[in-house]
Design a protein around this motif. Structure first.
Motif, PDB file in Angstrom:
ATOM      1  N   LYS A 297      -2.390  37.435 -18.425  1.00 57.59           N
ATOM      2  CA  LYS A 297      -2.370  36.488 -17.300  1.00 57.59           C
ATOM      3  C   LYS A 297      -1.496  35.282 -17.628  1.00 57.59           C
ATOM      4  N   GLN A 298      -1.492  34.869 -18.890  1.00 55.64           N
ATOM      5  CA  GLN A 298      -0.718  33.711 -19.316  1.00 55.64           C
ATOM      6  C   GLN A 298       0.763  34.021 -19.478  1.00 55.64           C
ATOM      7  N   GLY A 299       1.146  35.317 -19.416  1.00 60.45           N
ATOM      8  CA  GLY A 299       2.562  35.670 -19.450  1.00 60.45           C
ATOM      9  C   GLY A 299       3.027  36.430 -20.671  1.00 60.45           C
TER      10      GLY A 299
ATOM     11  N   GLY B  67      -5.625  35.393  -7.478  1.00 69.93           N
ATOM     12  CA  GLY B  67      -7.058  35.508  -7.246  1.00 69.93           C
ATOM     13  C   GLY B  67      -7.767  36.282  -8.328  1.00 69.93           C
ATOM     14  N   ILE B  68      -7.901  35.666  -9.499  1.00 69.74           N
ATOM     15  CA  ILE B  68      -8.572  36.318 -10.630  1.00 69.74           C
ATOM     16  C   ILE B  68      -9.316  35.255 -11.443  1.00 69.74           C
ATOM     17  N   TYR B  69     -10.521  35.604 -11.883  1.00 69.97           N
ATOM     18  CA  TYR B  69     -11.323  34.692 -12.700  1.00 69.97           C
ATOM     19  C   TYR B  69     -11.939  35.492 -13.835  1.00 69.97           C
ATOM     20  N   LEU B  70     -11.657  35.074 -15.064  1.00 72.52           N
ATOM     21  CA  LEU B  70     -12.150  35.748 -16.260  1.00 72.52           C
ATOM     22  C   LEU B  70     -13.210  34.889 -16.928  1.00 72.52           C
ATOM     23  N   LYS B  71     -14.297  35.525 -17.353  1.00 78.71           N
ATOM     24  CA  LYS B  71     -15.376  34.759 -17.978  1.00 78.71           C
ATOM     25  C   LYS B  71     -16.108  35.587 -19.026  1.00 78.71           C
ATOM     26  N   LYS B  72     -16.237  35.009 -20.218  1.00 78.29           N
ATOM     27  CA  LYS B  72     -17.114  35.562 -21.249  1.00 78.29           C
ATOM     28  C   LYS B  72     -18.357  34.681 -21.306  1.00 78.29           C
ATOM     29  N   SER B  73     -19.516  35.271 -21.110  1.00 76.34           N
ATOM     30  CA  SER B  73     -20.741  34.492 -21.027  1.00 76.34           C
ATOM     31  C   SER B  73     -21.812  35.043 -21.956  1.00 76.34           C
TER      32      SER B  73
ATOM     33  N   MET C  59     -15.439  30.916  -4.103  1.00 78.14           N
ATOM     34  CA  MET C  59     -14.904  30.252  -2.926  1.00 78.14           C
ATOM     35  C   MET C  59     -13.388  30.114  -3.016  1.00 78.14           C
ATOM     36  N   ARG C  60     -12.886  29.845  -4.210  1.00 76.08           N
ATOM     37  CA  ARG C  60     -11.428  29.738  -4.393  1.00 76.08           C
ATOM     38  C   ARG C  60     -10.759  31.066  -4.065  1.00 76.08           C
ATOM     39  N   LEU C  61     -11.300  32.144  -4.613  1.00 75.05           N
ATOM     40  CA  LEU C  61     -10.740  33.468  -4.356  1.00 75.05           C
ATOM     41  C   LEU C  61     -10.862  33.848  -2.885  1.00 75.05           C
ATOM     42  N   PHE C  62     -11.979  33.477  -2.291  1.00 70.84           N
ATOM     43  CA  PHE C  62     -12.230  33.835  -0.889  1.00 70.84           C
ATOM     44  C   PHE C  62     -11.151  33.272   0.035  1.00 70.84           C
ATOM     45  N   HIS C  63     -10.694  32.062  -0.254  1.00 69.04           N
ATOM     46  CA  HIS C  63      -9.728  31.398   0.619  1.00 69.04           C
ATOM     47  C   HIS C  63      -8.273  31.736   0.278  1.00 69.04           C
ATOM     48  N   LEU C  64      -8.037  32.469  -0.791  1.00 68.74           N
ATOM     49  CA  LEU C  64      -6.678  32.878  -1.119  1.00 68.74           C
ATOM     50  C   LEU C  64      -6.248  34.040  -0.221  1.00 68.74           C
ATOM     51  N   PRO C  65      -4.972  34.121   0.127  1.00 66.42           N
ATOM     52  CA  PRO C  65      -4.504  35.266   0.920  1.00 66.42           C
ATOM     53  C   PRO C  65      -4.523  36.538   0.090  1.00 66.42           C
ATOM     54  N   ARG C  66      -4.711  37.648   0.735  1.00 66.15           N
ATOM     55  CA  ARG C  66      -4.641  38.934   0.041  1.00 66.15           C
ATOM     56  C   ARG C  66      -3.185  39.257  -0.269  1.00 66.15           C
TER      57      ARG C  66
ATOM     58  N   CYS D 252     -14.445  40.128 -14.913  1.00 66.63           N
ATOM     59  CA  CYS D 252     -13.223  39.768 -14.208  1.00 66.63           C
ATOM     60  C   CYS D 252     -13.557  39.806 -12.725  1.00 66.63           C
ATOM     61  N   LEU D 253     -13.616  38.629 -12.107  1.00 64.31           N
ATOM     62  CA  LEU D 253     -13.803  38.537 -10.661  1.00 64.31           C
ATOM     63  C   LEU D 253     -12.411  38.434 -10.053  1.00 64.31           C
ATOM     64  N   TYR D 254     -12.113  39.283  -9.091  1.00 68.26           N
ATOM     65  CA  TYR D 254     -10.734  39.317  -8.592  1.00 68.26           C
ATOM     66  C   TYR D 254     -10.698  39.641  -7.107  1.00 68.26           C
ATOM     67  N   LYS D 255      -9.580  39.227  -6.490  1.00 67.27           N
ATOM     68  CA  LYS D 255      -9.359  39.522  -5.081  1.00 67.27           C
ATOM     69  C   LYS D 255      -8.156  40.437  -4.948  1.00 67.27           C
ATOM     70  N   GLY D 256      -8.415  41.660  -4.543  1.00 75.66           N
ATOM     71  CA  GLY D 256      -7.348  42.617  -4.307  1.00 75.66           C
ATOM     72  C   GLY D 256      -7.136  42.823  -2.822  1.00 75.66           C
ATOM     73  N   GLU D 257      -6.471  43.887  -2.504  1.00 73.98           N
ATOM     74  CA  GLU D 257      -6.208  44.189  -1.093  1.00 73.98           C
ATOM     75  C   GLU D 257      -7.494  44.533  -0.343  1.00 73.98           C
ATOM     76  N   ASP D 258      -8.531  44.956  -1.069  1.00 75.95           N
ATOM     77  CA  ASP D 258      -9.787  45.367  -0.437  1.00 75.95           C
ATOM     78  C   ASP D 258     -10.867  44.294  -0.488  1.00 75.95           C
ATOM     79  N   GLY D 259     -10.496  43.065  -0.855  1.00 73.64           N
ATOM     80  CA  GLY D 259     -11.474  41.986  -0.915  1.00 73.64           C
ATOM     81  C   GLY D 259     -11.827  41.604  -2.343  1.00 73.64           C
ATOM     82  N   ILE D 260     -12.923  40.861  -2.502  1.00 73.98           N
ATOM     83  CA  ILE D 260     -13.337  40.349  -3.809  1.00 73.98           C
ATOM     84  C   ILE D 260     -14.259  41.353  -4.496  1.00 73.98           C
ATOM     85  N   LYS D 261     -13.940  41.655  -5.751  1.00 76.36           N
ATOM     86  CA  LYS D 261     -14.735  42.603  -6.516  1.00 76.36           C
ATOM     87  C   LYS D 261     -14.941  42.077  -7.935  1.00 76.36           C
ATOM     88  N   VAL D 262     -15.780  42.769  -8.680  1.00 78.19           N
ATOM     89  CA  VAL D 262     -16.024  42.387 -10.068  1.00 78.19           C
ATOM     90  C   VAL D 262     -15.834  43.593 -10.968  1.00 78.19           C
ATOM     91  N   GLN D 263     -15.293  43.342 -12.151  1.00 75.44           N
ATOM     92  CA  GLN D 263     -15.150  44.380 -13.164  1.00 75.44           C
ATOM     93  C   GLN D 263     -15.793  43.872 -14.447  1.00 75.44           C
TER      94      GLN D 263
END
Length: 252
Positions: free
Chosen positions: A216-218, A155-161, A123-130, A191-202
């Motif tokens: 991501k941290q710099g 618009g990026i979310y990283l998760k190890k599960s 939902m956070r990624l969905f509401h972010l601008p492209r 890696c859930l991310y929002k690019g120019e083509d919408g939300i995708k997963v890698q």
């Protein structure tokens, strides 16, 4: 005699807690066949129904997996711990992962806190601008990529599960789940991310998630790869993903 402001405050507390004060009850004239307490419960029930409906929208994957009865029962419990304090209902439920972690249902199904967090991150990624990604020519002509710092999209979310968390979340899009062959104990790194083509997963390796988190941290590429056990092929795969997925905004 209570004033308007005092009555509103007591009414608000009554709706939140379900326990009206005597001062409020003494200033209510019920309508129809309802007594004072039942009249107030109409507001309480409407409050619970509205916020439960919001949570069903915000937590589509969790709702779909648990079903209406269990999910809305969880919502009612959650409301008692975390009453709404914001005018923005889109933010409601942001502590659900923490709540589920300490709940008996979360203990029985330990992937539930991660599943609810994935719902919130989507939902956070969905509401972010492209955001427009970097010009490929700037990437090609950069003289020293190993020392460069990569600016990634917000618009990026990283998760190890320990669980196939994205595949569990994606069950909401599958009508006949009996045909799904899912190993519920299969580890998954995403890696859930929002690019120019919408939300995708890698899907990534754990080491790739660690390196991408450092970028991501710099940290620059050399710093991010320091002490990493990734082989050359995995490094190339990660760099290809960064450069072609649309998550790279600029190079510093």
């Amino acid at each position: 005699m209570l004033g308007i402001k005092g009555s509103q405050e007591l009414l608000g507390k009554s709706i939140l807690t379900g326990n009206p004060s005597e001062d409020l009850l003494n200033n209510i004239i019920p309508g129809g066949k309802l007594d004072k307490k039942k009249a107030l419960m109409v507001y309480r029930d409407d409050y619970v129904a509205r916020l439960s409906s919001v949570m069903a929208e915000n937590f589509e994957g969790t709702h779909s997996l648990l079903g209406d009865e269990i999910f809305f029962a969880i919502c009612r419990e959650y409301l008692d711990y975390y009453p709404s304090t914001s005018f923005d209902l889109g933010n409601y439920g942001k502590y659900l992962d923490k709540f589920l972690k300490n709940h008996s249902l979360g203990v029985e199904y330990p992937f539930l806190p991660e599943l609810s967090r994935l719902d919130m991150e989507f939902m956070r990624l969905f509401h972010l601008p492209r955001v427009k990604s970097i010009d490929p020519e700037k990437l090609k002509t950069h003289e020293n990529l190993s020392q460069a710092k990569f600016k990634l999209v917000e618009g990026i979310y990283l998760k190890k599960s320990k669980f196939p968390i994205y595949k569990i979340w994606d069950l909401k899009n599958i009508e006949d789940r009996e045909d799904v062959d899912l190993d519920w104990n299969e580890a998954e790194n995403i890696c859930l991310y929002k690019g120019e083509d919408g939300i995708k997963v890698q899907f990534l390796t754990p080491e790739q998630v660690d390196v991408l988190e450092k970028i991501k941290q710099g940290l620059n590429l050399d710093q991010a790869l320091e002490n990493s056990e990734m082989d050359v092929i995995r490094v190339q795969e990660l760099f290809s993903f960064i450069s072609t997925s649309g998550i790279l905004v600029d190079i510093c």
